[in-house]
Design a protein around this motif. Structure first.
Motif, short mmCIF file in Angstrom:
data_model
loop_
_atom_site.label_atom_id
_atom_site.label_comp_id
_atom_site.label_asym_id
_atom_site.label_seq_id
_atom_site.Cartn_x
_atom_site.Cartn_y
_atom_site.Cartn_z
N VAL A 162 38.97 43.61 41.03
CA VAL A 162 39.09 42.19 40.73
C VAL A 162 40.55 41.76 40.83
N ASN A 163 40.83 40.82 41.73
CA ASN A 163 42.21 40.40 41.94
C ASN A 163 42.75 39.65 40.72
N VAL A 164 43.96 39.99 40.31
CA VAL A 164 44.55 39.39 39.11
C VAL A 164 44.84 37.92 39.32
N PHE A 165 45.30 37.54 40.51
CA PHE A 165 45.65 36.14 40.77
C PHE A 165 44.42 35.24 40.80
N SER A 166 43.44 35.59 41.61
CA SER A 166 42.28 34.71 41.82
C SER A 166 41.14 34.96 40.84
N GLY A 167 41.10 36.17 40.23
CA GLY A 167 39.97 36.53 39.38
C GLY A 167 38.72 36.88 40.17
N LYS A 168 38.84 37.02 41.48
CA LYS A 168 37.68 37.31 42.32
C LYS A 168 37.72 38.75 42.82
N ALA A 169 36.56 39.22 43.25
CA ALA A 169 36.40 40.63 43.57
C ALA A 169 36.44 40.87 45.07
N ILE A 170 37.00 42.04 45.45
CA ILE A 170 36.92 42.47 46.85
C ILE A 170 35.47 42.71 47.21
N LEU A 212 47.46 46.16 49.85
CA LEU A 212 46.38 45.19 50.02
C LEU A 212 46.76 43.90 49.33
N ASP A 213 46.36 42.76 49.94
CA ASP A 213 46.94 41.47 49.58
C ASP A 213 45.89 40.39 49.81
N VAL A 214 45.66 39.51 48.82
CA VAL A 214 44.84 38.32 49.08
C VAL A 214 45.72 37.36 49.86
N TRP A 215 45.36 37.13 51.11
CA TRP A 215 46.24 36.47 52.05
C TRP A 215 46.56 35.04 51.60
N GLU A 216 47.85 34.73 51.64
CA GLU A 216 48.37 33.40 51.33
C GLU A 216 47.96 32.92 49.95
N TRP A 217 47.77 33.87 49.04
CA TRP A 217 47.51 33.53 47.63
C TRP A 217 46.30 32.62 47.47
N SER A 218 45.30 32.83 48.29
CA SER A 218 44.12 31.97 48.21
C SER A 218 43.28 32.32 46.98
N SER A 219 42.67 31.31 46.39
CA SER A 219 41.71 31.54 45.31
C SER A 219 40.30 31.20 45.76
N ALA A 220 40.11 31.00 47.06
CA ALA A 220 38.82 30.57 47.59
C ALA A 220 37.88 31.74 47.85
N ASP A 221 36.58 31.51 47.66
CA ASP A 221 35.58 32.47 48.12
C ASP A 221 35.72 32.65 49.62
N GLY A 222 35.62 33.88 50.08
CA GLY A 222 35.70 34.15 51.51
C GLY A 222 37.11 34.34 52.02
N ALA A 223 38.11 34.17 51.16
CA ALA A 223 39.50 34.39 51.61
C ALA A 223 39.68 35.85 52.00
N ARG A 224 40.41 36.08 53.06
CA ARG A 224 40.48 37.43 53.60
C ARG A 224 41.46 38.31 52.82
N ILE A 225 41.16 39.57 52.79
CA ILE A 225 42.08 40.59 52.28
C ILE A 225 42.86 41.13 53.47
N SER A 226 44.17 41.21 53.31
CA SER A 226 45.02 41.71 54.39
C SER A 226 45.96 42.75 53.80
N GLN A 227 47.03 43.06 54.51
CA GLN A 227 48.08 43.92 53.97
C GLN A 227 49.40 43.21 54.13
N TYR A 228 50.31 43.51 53.20
CA TYR A 228 51.65 42.93 53.24
C TYR A 228 52.58 43.90 52.52
N GLN A 229 53.85 43.79 52.83
CA GLN A 229 54.79 44.67 52.13
C GLN A 229 54.63 44.46 50.63
N ASP A 230 54.83 45.52 49.89
CA ASP A 230 54.57 45.51 48.46
C ASP A 230 55.64 44.70 47.74
N LEU A 231 55.23 43.50 47.26
CA LEU A 231 56.11 42.64 46.48
C LEU A 231 55.68 42.57 45.02
N ASN A 232 54.63 43.31 44.69
CA ASN A 232 54.10 43.35 43.32
C ASN A 232 53.70 41.97 42.83
#
Length: 405
Positions: A33-41, A132-152
């Protein structure tokens, strides 16, 4: 980015319990469950996206397959396939997908767990070294999971929720500069780069956390040159702007500012000038020592500011009230810590501007205006202040969205 609830979309995770990153049960299944969006992979066909959390959905349940040396595959209960970085890519923004297991040396299918505490981890790919990264900080259903350098960032943090053990997952911490919010610790510089003129950027410019300096006089004088000029669609990331920094950053169209830090705001930290619509993003980073506005919005479209820290300034955001062209402008502000400021956002209500403001922590700013309304005017005049708005057609903000410290 107040507390992020792990009860999302009306779905209570009452049948699950968090697990410690240090004690993974490889015989069990977990929701991530993503901490930012509260949604699950979720593994949806071949794609990996986020979706409103549903503890009974087998495509949101993953088993950790121990690959040795602290690495795991993430296997879907629904399909039996594992999460991988498509094409063994090492690029930021690469596609994350579901695929059959490809052998013990397929490092693009293996992830280590970086422990944030409180049952929260980041997944670092063994091949790319990226998270692993929720791309562009989206909180929407269907938002893609991508990868990005680790910024925590909280969009890279996932709570491990063990399926079927009873109890509720622990909520993420509120934004205090720790794992649940913006960093209030100024980054260390990786070196200095002296520039004598504006740096033009198309595509992605990664500064490697070096300090770029110096243009202008550090004051509020108008028409100073910017340090960086970003073409439409460009990204500026991992940069520290030294002092003086002239007029900061100019975005000529839409742009992304990711993990950019301003040692001294000077005239403005960034000006958004694009008139083609769309959204520009400020993701992470911070700024300090400004007497006026930080982000100036001269064009149209939307500016999204998230996971940002500001210390000692006037306004975080101002929609231009007397530019040569008048537009309806929008701003979205989420998960920011603002210390010693006068106003969160200033908008022009007569032009239909909309400010959506959530999860703001105000420090030493008990008298700050949250959403200030102005009457926009033609160039050459001064806009008049109309007052503060709360939860209305222009100011989408509630008192519960603001924490005072």
């Amino acid at each position: 980015m107040a507390t992020v609830a792990t009860v999302v979309g009306g779905v209570a995770l009452a049948s699950m319990m968090p697990a410690s990153a240090a004690t993974i049960d490889t015989s069990a299944y977990y929701q991530l469950v993503n901490v930012f969006s509260g949604k699950a992979i979720e593994g949806s066909g071949g794609a990996v996206v986020q979706r409103t959390s549903d503890g009974s959905a087998s495509n949101q349940q993953f088993q950790f397959l121990d690959m040795g040396s602290g690495y795991y595959r993430l296997k879907s209960k629904a399909s039996g396939k594992v999460i991988e970085i498509a094409g063994s890519s090492t690029a930021d923004g690469a596609t994350v997908q579901m695929a059959s297991g490809a052998g013990s040396t397929a490092y693009y299918q293996q992830f280590s767990l970086l422990d944030n505490g409180n049952n929260v981890v980041r997944f670092k790919n063994r091949n790319s070294g990226k998270a692993l990264d929720v791309w562009e900080w989206s909180s929407a259903d269907g938002a893609r999971i991508s990868q990005y350098q680790d910024l925590n960032g909280t969009n890279q943090q996932f709570r491990l929720v063990k399926v079927g053990s009873g109890g509720n997952p622990t909520p993420a911490p509120s934004p205090t500069g720790g794992s649940g919010g913006p960093s209030t610790t100024w980054p260390s510089s990786a070196g200095s780069v002296s520039i004598s003129g504006t740096v033009s950027v198309s595509g992605t410019f990664d500064g490697g956390m070096k300090t770029y300096c110096c243009i202008g006089d550090g004051g509020q004088g108008e028409s100073q040159d910017p340090m960086f000029k970003l073409a439409n669609g460009a990204t500026l990331q991992n940069v520290i702007l030294g002092s003086p920094a002239g007029d900061g950053v100019h975005c000529e169209g839409t742009c992304t500012l990711r993990n950019v830090w301003w040692n001294d705001i000077g005239e403005d930290a960034a000006t958004f000038k694009g008139t083609g619509g769309g959204t520009s993003y400020v993701i992470g980073g911070g700024a300090r020592s400004g007497s006026d506005k930080v982000f100036q919005h001269n064009g149209n479209g939307t500016v999204s500011i998230s996971n940002f820290y500001l210390k000692s300034a006037g306004k975080l955001y101002r929609a231009c009230g007397n530019c040569s062209s008048s537009y309806q402008r929008n701003v979205k502000i989420d998960n920011v810590i603002l210390d010693d400021i006068d106003m969160v956002a200033g908008i022009n209500s007569n032009w239909g501007d909309i400010a959506t403001i959530t999860r703001v922590t105000l420090i030493n700013s008990s008298s700050a205006t949250v959403c200030g309304k102005y009457k926009g005017v033609p160039k050459g005049s001064e806009p008049s202040y109309l007052g503060e708005g709360w939860n209305d057609s222009n100011c989408k903000v509630k008192e519960s969205d603001i924490t005072y410290r």
